[in-house]
Design a protein around this motif. Structure first.
Motif, mmCIF file in Angstrom:
data_model
loop_
_atom_site.group_PDB
_atom_site.id
_atom_site.type_symbol
_atom_site.label_atom_id
_atom_site.label_comp_id
_atom_site.label_asym_id
_atom_site.label_seq_id
_atom_site.Cartn_x
_atom_site.Cartn_y
_atom_site.Cartn_z
ATOM 1 N N ALA A 240 0.810 -1.215 0.044
ATOM 2 C CA ALA A 240 -0.003 -0.017 0.029
ATOM 3 C C ALA A 240 0.840 1.393 -0.014
ATOM 4 C CB ALA A 240 -0.698 0.048 1.126
ATOM 5 N N ASN A 241 2.031 1.212 0.577
ATOM 6 C CA ASN A 241 2.662 2.535 0.828
ATOM 7 C C ASN A 241 3.624 2.853 -0.559
ATOM 8 O OD1 ASN A 241 4.138 4.569 2.187
ATOM 9 N ND2 ASN A 241 5.879 3.435 2.557
ATOM 10 N N THR A 246 3.403 5.891 -5.890
ATOM 11 C CA THR A 246 3.337 5.976 -7.285
ATOM 12 C C THR A 246 2.035 6.765 -7.663
ATOM 13 O OG1 THR A 246 4.283 3.718 -7.601
ATOM 14 C CG2 THR A 246 2.946 4.437 -9.252
ATOM 15 N N LEU A 247 0.971 6.607 -6.999
ATOM 16 C CA LEU A 247 -0.256 7.166 -7.458
ATOM 17 C C LEU A 247 0.097 8.870 -7.058
ATOM 18 C CD1 LEU A 247 -2.941 4.661 -5.793
ATOM 19 C CD2 LEU A 247 -2.326 5.083 -8.420
ATOM 20 N N SER A 248 0.554 9.153 -6.100
ATOM 21 C CA SER A 248 0.864 10.510 -5.673
ATOM 22 C C SER A 248 1.710 11.270 -6.698
ATOM 23 C CB SER A 248 1.473 10.442 -4.263
ATOM 24 O OG SER A 248 1.379 11.798 -3.944
ATOM 25 N N LEU A 251 -0.550 11.836 -9.990
ATOM 26 C CA LEU A 251 -1.371 12.945 -9.715
ATOM 27 C C LEU A 251 -0.736 14.092 -9.699
ATOM 28 C CD1 LEU A 251 -4.479 13.639 -9.340
ATOM 29 C CD2 LEU A 251 -4.316 13.271 -6.860
ATOM 30 N N SER A 252 0.520 14.003 -9.102
ATOM 31 C CA SER A 252 1.264 15.519 -9.343
ATOM 32 C C SER A 252 1.594 16.076 -10.573
ATOM 33 C CB SER A 252 2.564 15.310 -8.461
ATOM 34 O OG SER A 252 3.402 16.352 -8.429
ATOM 35 N N GLU A 253 1.952 15.061 -11.596
ATOM 36 C CA GLU A 253 2.205 15.223 -13.043
ATOM 37 C C GLU A 253 0.752 15.914 -13.471
ATOM 38 O OE1 GLU A 253 3.231 11.958 -14.845
ATOM 39 O OE2 GLU A 253 5.220 11.952 -13.617
ATOM 40 N N ALA A 263 -6.724 19.658 -4.353
ATOM 41 C CA ALA A 263 -7.315 19.225 -3.216
ATOM 42 C C ALA A 263 -7.126 17.526 -3.203
ATOM 43 C CB ALA A 263 -8.990 19.419 -3.098
ATOM 44 N N GLY A 264 -7.418 17.134 -4.348
ATOM 45 C CA GLY A 264 -7.434 15.358 -4.427
ATOM 46 C C GLY A 264 -5.824 15.093 -4.161
ATOM 47 N N PHE A 265 -4.864 15.937 -4.677
ATOM 48 C CA PHE A 265 -3.673 15.530 -4.563
ATOM 49 C C PHE A 265 -3.209 15.667 -2.996
ATOM 50 C CE2 PHE A 265 0.740 17.310 -4.010
ATOM 51 C CZ PHE A 265 1.379 16.210 -4.739
ATOM 52 N N GLU A 266 -3.765 16.699 -2.499
ATOM 53 C CA GLU A 266 -3.481 16.731 -0.816
ATOM 54 C C GLU A 266 -3.928 15.510 -0.106
ATOM 55 O OE1 GLU A 266 -4.807 20.633 0.276
ATOM 56 O OE2 GLU A 266 -3.006 21.724 -0.900
ATOM 57 N N LEU A 267 -4.934 15.484 -0.408
ATOM 58 C CA LEU A 267 -5.622 14.247 0.376
ATOM 59 C C LEU A 267 -4.811 12.872 0.049
ATOM 60 C CD1 LEU A 267 -9.325 14.802 -0.106
ATOM 61 C CD2 LEU A 267 -8.260 14.941 1.903
ATOM 62 N N LEU A 268 -4.475 12.430 -1.115
ATOM 63 C CA LEU A 268 -3.604 11.421 -1.534
ATOM 64 C C LEU A 268 -2.321 11.486 -0.848
ATOM 65 C CD1 LEU A 268 -3.777 8.845 -2.999
ATOM 66 C CD2 LEU A 268 -2.633 10.073 -5.019
#
Length: 554
Positions: A240-241, A246-248, A251-253, A263-268
């Motif tokens: 999970a970590n 990877t997902l973070s 989403l940053s890109e 907002a979604g990036f900060e939550l992730l």
């Protein structure tokens, strides 16, 4: 003071609502009109014995309520507060009597035992009548009146505090002396139990946490397996970590192309940080978790020891230190045998000496004031139509010892004619004489604490003329200190009232009916004239009545 009396379906009364005023209220009416019904109703409200015959014929129940204003009666207010019966400066006594003979009593709407009503009644109202229970005849009330007259209440209270302390300590000494064998056995048991608890080396922090720690220790292997499995899944390359990292990144890109993803990036990102924290916490936990079988066995033995102590003392493990402290106190209370008895005996002697000093002081003051009260009441009796009579306050010495209220008992004595011997007030035969003696005592002691409402039932029996006028004036004088309600058959007495109530009886289809009405000035003149002149009221009687009323109120 009595402010309101309401009566429904009591004997010859169908419905009655009366308001009473401060000062003196005169109650008059023809013979047989039912003046005594007021006393009967008040007596029932204050806890007198009742039976079904008092319920009006054909009715299911009689209902009597008496309301008292308590603005200046702190004693009753304190009593009501103590019994959770207070009601903003008012005391309403209510009595309901059913046709089958049952009755209920209420104070300010709360159902109470009849004894509670009687206790309150003794503080509210005193009836001086020929056939009524009279508070003044009770020895405790006679002492209360003398000590109030002498302003000794504070001294008496201080003495009684010493007496109570002496009695309590004396009981402890006697208990030690009479139960020494049992006490020694208890002492041995408490010592043994205390030694066990001391040997257990109790610590409150340990007691509070050992059960939880033992549960963890007993399940250490299973906890390690499950925690390690979770940690492995979080830390693996596909865990999970790693996935959150990877997902973070992805989403940053995307965020660089559309800032609405912020907002979604900060939550992730926060989820990834939290997951990393979980990894850290679980790693730390596993590094501190002991799987030492020897330590686990030692903890199990310790818990078993503490559980055994808890069962022995019937308490939870966390309460063992409290039990130890209680045992220590019990041992201190039992004391050290003979040495403890010797010490308490010395304390008893000191208290007895202290009592003796206070009691001697109280006795000297009582002797002086008893003589003064005797003389002043005797003088008042002369002008109340009892020439040659004398009143005496007797002080009867008690047996040696420590007594509540001091060395002596108080007894009121009287002789109604010259040459007679003094007799106890309660043995005076004549109801009229007894009423006038009560009036004399009340007038003389009017500055001392007493019930705020006094009722005199035909205090003027056997007198007339100038003596009757003196009785009326004395009652009016007494009304400066108390609320006075006087049932009278003499115009000279009735004229002194600030309020005048007339009792009358009529006949209707349901039988006899008694009513009571408050008279205005004109009606009052007519009533006083009726008492003066009989059935036929003349103009001369009216003039005499008007003059009598005007003169008495001057």
């Amino acid at each position: 003071m009595l402010s309101q009396l309401s009566v429904k379906n009591l004997a010859v009364v169908e419905k009655l609502d009366l308001s009473f005023e401060p000062g003196m209220s005169a109650v008059t009416g023809e013979t047989g009109a039912g003046k005594s019904i007021l006393l009967q109703a008040l007596g029932l409200a204050l806890g007198a014995r009742a039976d079904s015959n008092l319920v009006r014929h054909g009715k299911d129940k009689a209902d009597i309520s008496a309301a008292f204003a308590l603005e200046h009666n702190q004693t009753v207010q304190d009593f009501l507060t103590e019994h959770a019966l207070e009601d903003e400066g008012e005391c309403i006594l209510r009595r309901v009597i059913t046709s089958d003979g049952r009755s209920k009593a209420f104070i300010n709407g709360n159902s109470v035992p009849l004894s509670t009503v009687r206790n309150v009644g003794d503080l509210l109202l005193d009836i001086h009548g020929q056939n009524e229970h009279q508070l003044l005849l009770r020895p405790d009330q006679q002492m209360r009146l003398l000590d109030g007259f002498a302003q000794l209440d504070a001294d008496k209270q201080a003495l009684n505090e010493v007496v109570i302390a002496h009695k309590s300590l004396n009981e402890k000494v006697n208990n030690l002396l009479n139960n020494q064998d049992i006490i020694e056995q208890q002492q041995a048991l408490y010592l043994h139990q205390l030694e066990e608890l001391n040997e257990a080396m109790l610590d409150q922090d340990e007691l509070n946490t050992i059960e939880a720690n033992f549960k963890t220790s007993a399940n250490a292997q299973a906890i390690t397996e499950k925690t390690s499995s979770v940690l492995s899944q979080l830390e693996s390359e596909a865990g999970a970590n790693a996935q959150l990292l990877t997902l973070s990144s992805q989403l940053s890109e995307a965020l660089e192309m559309d800032d609405r993803l912020q907002a979604g990036f900060e939550l992730l990102s926060s989820a990834q940080v939290q997951t990393q924290e979980v990894v850290y916490e679980l790693t730390q936990y596993l590094s501190q978790l002991s799987t030492d079988e020897q330590s686990a066995q030692e903890m199990e033995d310790r818990v078993s020891e503490l559980y055994a102590l808890g069962r022995k003392h019937n308490c939870a493990i966390e309460e063992l230190l409290e039990v130890r402290d209680q045992l220590t106190l019990k041992l201190e209370e039992i004391g050290g045998g003979a040495s403890s008895i010797d010490e308490m005996t010395k304390q008893l002697d000191a208290l007895a000496k202290k009592y003796q000093g206070k009691a001697d002081k109280l006795s000297k003051a009582r002797q002086v004031k008893a003589s003064e009260l005797s003389q002043r009441v005797s003088e008042a009796m002369q002008v109340l139509g009892m020439p040659g009579s004398e009143f005496k306050v007797g002080l009867n010495e008690k047996a040696d010892g420590v007594h509540l209220n001091g060395h002596e008992a108080v007894e009121f004595l009287v002789k109604t004619n010259m040459g007679q011997d003094f007799k106890a007030l309660k043995k005076v035969a004549s109801g009229g004489e007894l009423s006038r003696i009560s009036l004399a005592i009340s007038v003389v002691s009017s500055d001392s604490e007493y019930t705020p409402t006094l009722i005199f039932d035909e205090v003027d029996v056997g007198i007339s003329g100038a003596v009757a006028e003196v009785v009326g004036r004395k009652l009016q004088e007494l009304a400066k200190h108390y609320q006075i309600i006087c049932i009278t058959h003499l115009a000279q007495v009735a004229a002194f009232g600030h309020q005048h109530l007339r009792v009358s009886k009529s006949q209707n289809e349901e039988g006899a009916q008694t009513t009571v009405e408050q008279l205005d000035h004109q009606q009052r003149t007519e009533e006083v004239a009726r008492i003066l002149g009989g059935a036929t009221i003349t103009d001369k009687a009216r003039v005499a009545a008007a003059e009598m009323i005007t003169s008495s109120q001057a």
